[in-house]
Design a protein around this motif. Sequence first.
Motif, PDB file in Angstrom:
ATOM      1  N   ILE A   1       1.675   6.860  -7.290  1.00 22.30           N
ATOM      2  CA  ILE A   1       0.680   8.001  -7.694  1.00 22.30           C
ATOM      3  C   ILE A   1       0.798   8.607  -7.044  1.00 22.30           C
ATOM      4  O   ILE A   1       0.900   9.464  -8.064  1.00 22.30           O
ATOM      5  CB  ILE A   1      -0.795   6.654  -7.016  1.00 22.30           C
ATOM      6  CG1 ILE A   1      -1.044   5.648  -7.097  1.00 22.30           C
ATOM      7  CG2 ILE A   1      -2.310   8.226  -7.557  1.00 22.30           C
ATOM      8  CD1 ILE A   1      -1.919   5.048  -7.250  1.00 22.30           C
ATOM      9  N   GLU A   2       1.625   9.625  -5.726  1.00 20.93           N
ATOM     10  CA  GLU A   2       1.454  10.806  -5.354  1.00 20.93           C
ATOM     11  C   GLU A   2       2.241  11.319  -6.286  1.00 20.93           C
ATOM     12  O   GLU A   2       3.130  12.230  -6.678  1.00 20.93           O
ATOM     13  CB  GLU A   2       1.628  10.778  -3.751  1.00 20.93           C
ATOM     14  CG  GLU A   2       0.862  11.024  -3.044  1.00 20.93           C
ATOM     15  CD  GLU A   2       1.419  10.242  -1.592  1.00 20.93           C
ATOM     16  OE1 GLU A   2      -0.058  10.253  -0.362  1.00 20.93           O
ATOM     17  OE2 GLU A   2       1.907   9.968  -1.698  1.00 20.93           O
TER      18      GLU A   2
ATOM     19  N   VAL B   1      -6.178   1.212  -2.107  1.00 22.32           N
ATOM     20  CA  VAL B   1      -4.971   2.192  -2.062  1.00 22.32           C
ATOM     21  C   VAL B   1      -5.801   2.816  -3.441  1.00 22.32           C
ATOM     22  O   VAL B   1      -6.043   4.775  -2.991  1.00 22.32           O
ATOM     23  CB  VAL B   1      -3.913   2.207  -2.925  1.00 22.32           C
ATOM     24  CG1 VAL B   1      -3.557   3.215  -2.858  1.00 22.32           C
ATOM     25  CG2 VAL B   1      -3.100   0.867  -1.811  1.00 22.32           C
TER      26      VAL B   1
ATOM     27  N   LYS C   1       0.378   4.110  -3.541  1.00 26.33           N
ATOM     28  CA  LYS C   1       0.531   5.317  -2.407  1.00 26.33           C
ATOM     29  C   LYS C   1       1.458   6.589  -3.166  1.00 26.33           C
ATOM     30  O   LYS C   1       0.897   7.462  -4.031  1.00 26.33           O
ATOM     31  CB  LYS C   1       0.166   5.002  -1.438  1.00 26.33           C
ATOM     32  CG  LYS C   1      -0.132   6.924  -0.730  1.00 26.33           C
ATOM     33  CD  LYS C   1      -0.840   6.737   0.603  1.00 26.33           C
ATOM     34  CE  LYS C   1      -1.599   7.912   1.173  1.00 26.33           C
ATOM     35  NZ  LYS C   1      -0.154   9.707   1.441  1.00 26.33           N
ATOM     36  N   LYS C   2       2.804   6.375  -2.401  1.00 31.33           N
ATOM     37  CA  LYS C   2       4.010   6.675  -3.117  1.00 31.33           C
ATOM     38  C   LYS C   2       4.184   7.489  -4.380  1.00 31.33           C
ATOM     39  O   LYS C   2       4.178   8.158  -5.090  1.00 31.33           O
ATOM     40  CB  LYS C   2       5.262   6.448  -2.582  1.00 31.33           C
ATOM     41  CG  LYS C   2       6.896   6.758  -2.428  1.00 31.33           C
ATOM     42  CD  LYS C   2       7.461   6.288  -1.996  1.00 31.33           C
ATOM     43  CE  LYS C   2       8.156   5.598  -2.654  1.00 31.33           C
ATOM     44  NZ  LYS C   2       9.658   5.239  -2.252  1.00 31.33           N
TER      45      LYS C   2
ATOM     46  N   LYS D   1      -8.576   4.937  -1.214  1.00 32.22           N
ATOM     47  CA  LYS D   1      -8.674   5.957  -0.765  1.00 32.22           C
ATOM     48  C   LYS D   1      -8.118   6.845  -1.687  1.00 32.22           C
ATOM     49  O   LYS D   1      -8.877   8.020  -0.969  1.00 32.22           O
ATOM     50  CB  LYS D   1      -7.727   5.635   0.400  1.00 32.22           C
ATOM     51  CG  LYS D   1      -7.849   4.593   1.337  1.00 32.22           C
ATOM     52  CD  LYS D   1      -6.644   3.870   2.593  1.00 32.22           C
ATOM     53  CE  LYS D   1      -7.141   3.101   3.488  1.00 32.22           C
ATOM     54  NZ  LYS D   1      -6.210   2.262   3.876  1.00 32.22           N
ATOM     55  N   MET D   2      -7.631   6.778  -2.059  1.00 34.02           N
ATOM     56  CA  MET D   2      -6.844   8.462  -2.914  1.00 34.02           C
ATOM     57  C   MET D   2      -7.731   9.079  -3.449  1.00 34.02           C
ATOM     58  O   MET D   2      -7.742  10.199  -3.380  1.00 34.02           O
ATOM     59  CB  MET D   2      -6.093   7.874  -3.378  1.00 34.02           C
ATOM     60  CG  MET D   2      -4.643   7.160  -2.977  1.00 34.02           C
ATOM     61  SD  MET D   2      -2.993   7.559  -3.804  1.00 34.02           S
ATOM     62  CE  MET D   2      -2.598   8.935  -4.082  1.00 34.02           C
TER      63      MET D   2
ATOM     64  N   GLU E   1       1.030  -1.273  -0.159  1.00 33.03           N
ATOM     65  CA  GLU E   1       0.641   0.497  -0.451  1.00 33.03           C
ATOM     66  C   GLU E   1       0.791   1.046   0.014  1.00 33.03           C
ATOM     67  O   GLU E   1      -0.060   1.928  -0.837  1.00 33.03           O
ATOM     68  CB  GLU E   1      -0.832   0.083   0.821  1.00 33.03           C
ATOM     69  CG  GLU E   1      -1.835   1.359   1.581  1.00 33.03           C
ATOM     70  CD  GLU E   1      -2.576   0.966   2.731  1.00 33.03           C
ATOM     71  OE1 GLU E   1      -3.220   2.003   2.650  1.00 33.03           O
ATOM     72  OE2 GLU E   1      -3.074  -0.273   3.633  1.00 33.03           O
ATOM     73  N   ALA E   2       2.117   1.391   0.747  1.00 35.76           N
ATOM     74  CA  ALA E   2       2.740   2.449   1.049  1.00 35.76           C
ATOM     75  C   ALA E   2       3.343   2.516  -0.608  1.00 35.76           C
ATOM     76  O   ALA E   2       3.723   3.993  -1.125  1.00 35.76           O
ATOM     77  CB  ALA E   2       3.326   2.663   2.334  1.00 35.76           C
TER      78      ALA E   2
ATOM     79  N   THR F   1      -7.560  12.153  -4.908  1.00 34.34           N
ATOM     80  CA  THR F   1      -6.550  12.478  -6.591  1.00 34.34           C
ATOM     81  C   THR F   1      -7.282  11.548  -7.171  1.00 34.34           C
ATOM     82  O   THR F   1      -8.272  10.621  -7.201  1.00 34.34           O
ATOM     83  CB  THR F   1      -5.423  11.471  -5.515  1.00 34.34           C
ATOM     84  OG1 THR F   1      -5.016  12.119  -4.583  1.00 34.34           O
ATOM     85  CG2 THR F   1      -4.788  11.563  -7.150  1.00 34.34           C
TER      86      THR F   1
ATOM     87  N   SER G   1      -9.996  10.899  -1.220  1.00 34.77           N
ATOM     88  CA  SER G   1      -9.202  12.133  -0.782  1.00 34.77           C
ATOM     89  C   SER G   1      -8.889  13.073  -1.505  1.00 34.77           C
ATOM     90  O   SER G   1      -8.508  14.286  -0.978  1.00 34.77           O
ATOM     91  CB  SER G   1      -7.876  11.631  -0.103  1.00 34.77           C
ATOM     92  OG  SER G   1      -7.033  10.918  -0.855  1.00 34.77           O
TER      93      SER G   1
END
Length: 348
Positions: free
Chosen positions: A187-188, A231, A184-185, A234-235, A180-181, A240, A238
């Motif tokens: 995608i960000e 993931v 997420k990283k 959630k994004m 997940e981390a 995204t 929020s």
Amino acid sequence: MKKAENIIIGISIGDLNGIGSEVVLKTFEDSRMLELCTPVIFANVKILSFAKKSLDAEMQLHGIDGLDQIITGKINVLNVWKESVNIEYGVNDENVGKYAIKSFVAATKALKEGLVDVLVTAPVNKYNIQAEDFKFPGHTDYLDQELEGDALMFMVQDNLRVGLITDHIPVNEVSSHLTEALIKKKIETIQKSLIQDFSINKPRIAVLGLNPHAGDGGVIGKEDDEIIKPVIKKMFESGTLVFGPYPADGFFGSNQYEKYDAVIATYHDQGLIPFKTLSFGNGVNYTAGLNKIRTSPDHGTAYDIAGKGVADHNSFKEAVYLAIDIYHSRNEYQIISQNPLKIKEKQL
């Protein structure tokens, strides 16, 4: 003093037995390129003169021994070493690999210190660059260590942009790296790059599934449902604009990628095979996520055609263009981000 619009392009020469010297010289044989940027090739002027002669090219090379000697509008060649190097086109030579790294390390240092504005790297051979003081699979991993940020391989050709969650790892290890981390990283990182490097205010991002049919509801693997989907959910919730995971097999063939500003593949070949098929040799490998700009052509050393004068330099030229475009986009982004009124003007 350089003109504001004429930026300094640091160029690492790559494997001297490959097509690096050829594509670099062919790119700057067109004198109009020098109106956009000033190249500084990190190598040796005698070697570049030898390559120029073999190509029967007519451009002038300006040899320098320090970056304080750069002349705007000239093809500058910084003498990173003085000794002669035995060039045998098409040969995998460990000694030549050492000079590829000397060039790259010196160019990266100049980039890090702000002595060049951007870096464009010619191809290296990942096997002959390995040494006691350089144990990296390639350019990207070294840049990730030396520069601030988190490096991400981002393949670009016009509006086709493909990023990778995992890159140079064996296929049988991909699923164990998907967390997940990490997802997420990545995608960000891509979202930030699309905004600051490509001037896209509200980027739309598609994520490809790991398994065939994106797992088919868990029938063909559980990673898509249990790791990737949560993931994305959630994004998205929020704010995204990220979508998926999509089955990878028909995503590019159906032109579905055209609906998005970027596509994220879960592993190397899943993203690069369709990208290179669609980009027709004009693709660029951009290292997103760092505080400095680095691009490279999307091909390798091409030993089979090295020294024959037939190498296509379009991908390298596109790498130069993209580095210039991103440099200007970042400058504009910094100006806008420091002035809230300009952000509103751009959104209207």
